[in-house]
Scaffold this motif. Structure first.
Motif, short mmCIF file in Angstrom:
data_model
loop_
_atom_site.label_atom_id
_atom_site.label_comp_id
_atom_site.label_asym_id
_atom_site.label_seq_id
_atom_site.Cartn_x
_atom_site.Cartn_y
_atom_site.Cartn_z
N ALA A 128 0.96 -1.23 0.05
CA ALA A 128 0.10 0.06 0.11
C ALA A 128 0.96 1.40 -0.17
O ALA A 128 1.81 1.45 0.99
CB ALA A 128 -0.90 -0.16 1.17
N GLY A 129 0.48 2.27 -1.04
CA GLY A 129 1.22 3.45 -0.97
C GLY A 129 2.51 3.35 -1.72
O GLY A 129 3.03 4.48 -2.14
N THR A 130 2.92 2.20 -2.21
CA THR A 130 4.05 2.15 -3.11
C THR A 130 3.82 2.58 -4.58
O THR A 130 2.67 2.53 -5.17
CB THR A 130 4.50 0.60 -3.38
OG1 THR A 130 4.46 -0.12 -1.96
CG2 THR A 130 5.71 0.45 -4.20
N TYR A 131 4.65 3.75 -5.07
CA TYR A 131 4.66 4.04 -6.19
C TYR A 131 5.08 3.35 -7.27
O TYR A 131 6.39 3.00 -7.51
CB TYR A 131 5.12 5.57 -6.45
CG TYR A 131 4.54 6.19 -7.73
CD1 TYR A 131 3.52 6.06 -8.45
CD2 TYR A 131 5.27 7.49 -7.90
CE1 TYR A 131 2.93 6.86 -9.37
CE2 TYR A 131 4.77 8.37 -9.09
CZ TYR A 131 3.60 8.08 -9.93
OH TYR A 131 3.16 8.78 -10.70
N VAL A 132 4.19 2.55 -8.37
CA VAL A 132 4.77 1.59 -9.32
C VAL A 132 4.69 1.87 -10.62
O VAL A 132 3.62 2.55 -10.99
CB VAL A 132 3.80 0.18 -8.89
CG1 VAL A 132 4.18 -0.81 -9.93
CG2 VAL A 132 4.15 -0.10 -7.53
N LEU A 133 5.62 1.58 -11.51
CA LEU A 133 5.47 1.66 -13.08
C LEU A 133 5.41 0.42 -13.38
O LEU A 133 6.64 -0.49 -13.10
CB LEU A 133 6.42 2.45 -13.41
CG LEU A 133 6.71 2.65 -14.91
CD1 LEU A 133 5.42 3.03 -15.48
CD2 LEU A 133 8.11 2.89 -15.55
N ASP A 134 4.38 0.01 -14.27
CA ASP A 134 4.27 -1.34 -14.99
C ASP A 134 4.72 -1.05 -16.33
O ASP A 134 3.79 -0.46 -17.11
CB ASP A 134 3.14 -1.80 -14.68
CG ASP A 134 2.58 -3.34 -15.29
OD1 ASP A 134 3.75 -4.02 -15.36
OD2 ASP A 134 1.64 -3.62 -15.86
#
Length: 275
Positions: free
Chosen positions: A50-56
């Protein structure tokens, strides 16, 4: 294959874009279901919470991005194909078109970069990894999956059907420039990340049985999806009929119930952190 490395890379990338164009729905109904298997392991390796900023990257129809959203992460996603982006957006993913090794994001923006079976689709994997490291924060995590050199019996099914039917593999089938290639083993994959500037790089093999049906598994290549699709759709009608017959015969080896198949697959999962 062209002699000039730059031309070889461009040829590979162009062929990849062409191969996937207009096939988002066919992919979603076939190979996307296969590629979904490692997603939770992929997110665990990336330490997505939760709260992690992810680029897929190479989001396809958005499977990994949606799984990250379900964990409470903030997610951006990119794919080289507009149809895939549209499918991901329709599913609720904030996605846009972008082609590795160039991403439309500033340095150090993301906590985690995910790539589910993406590195095998770029003509310059090392340049792609350098770009992924650029958009990660210092200490940020990367997690990637890849089809490796060791293959499960289910992965050989179409190749066996092609051979049994006398299918002709197109001479212009695109292949990665050998100068850009790397060891398709756990050690080779980890070494690739280390060379690209990632610390604590490690990789493991994953094995699973993909549950599908004869018709569902055939639907991807029949619609031209992936390399198997390029081979299927390039055949003459009589050869195509024989491929379908041989495929149905050989698929019986993997029967798991009245209508289901259990196809053994093997892939690689690698992770590391940006220095």
């Amino acid at each position: 294959m062209p002699d000039d490395p730059t031309q070889a890379t461009e040829t590979f990338d162009t062929a990849e874009r062409t191969m996937w164009a207009g096939r988002a729905d066919a992919y979603a109904a076939s190979f996307a279901l296969l590629c979904a298997h490692p997603v939770e392991r992929l997110l665990d390796a990336g330490e997505v919470n939760a709260g992690t900023y992810v680029l897929d990257v190479g989001t396809g129809t958005g499977t990994a991005a949606l799984a990250a959203l379900a964990r409470g992460a903030r997610v951006r996603a990119v794919d080289a194909d507009a149809g895939m982006v549209a499918a991901a957006r329709a599913a609720g993913v904030e996605a846009q078109v972008a082609v590795l090794p160039e991403l439309p994001f500033p340095d150090g923006q993301f906590d985690v970069v995910l790539g589910n079976f993406v590195i095998n689709h770029v003509g310059r994997p090392r340049a792609a990894l350098a770009e992924l490291r650029r958009v990660l924060k210092p200490g940020g995590r990367i997690a990637l999956t890849l089809w490796g050199a060791r293959r499960g019996a289910g992965q050989e099914l179409f190749g066996r059907a092609f051979a049994a039917a006398g299918a002709v593999v197109p001479e212009d089938l695109h292949r990665l420039d050998p100068a850009e290639d790397f060891g398709r083993t756990a050690d080779g994959f980890a070494e690739l990340l280390t060379e690209a500037g990632f610390a604590d790089a490690e990789a493991v093999e994953l094995e699973w049985d993909h549950r599908t049906t004869v018709d569902e598994w055939w639907s991807g290549p029949a619609a031209g999806v992936a390399t198997a699709g390029l081979i299927v759709t390039s055949q003459e009608e009589g050869t195509l009929v024989r491929i379908r017959q041989e495929y149905a015969r050989l698929a019986g080896e993997f029967a798991a119930g009245e209508h289901e198949l259990a196809l053994p697959h093997i892939a690689l999962l690698a992770c590391g952190r940006a220095r």
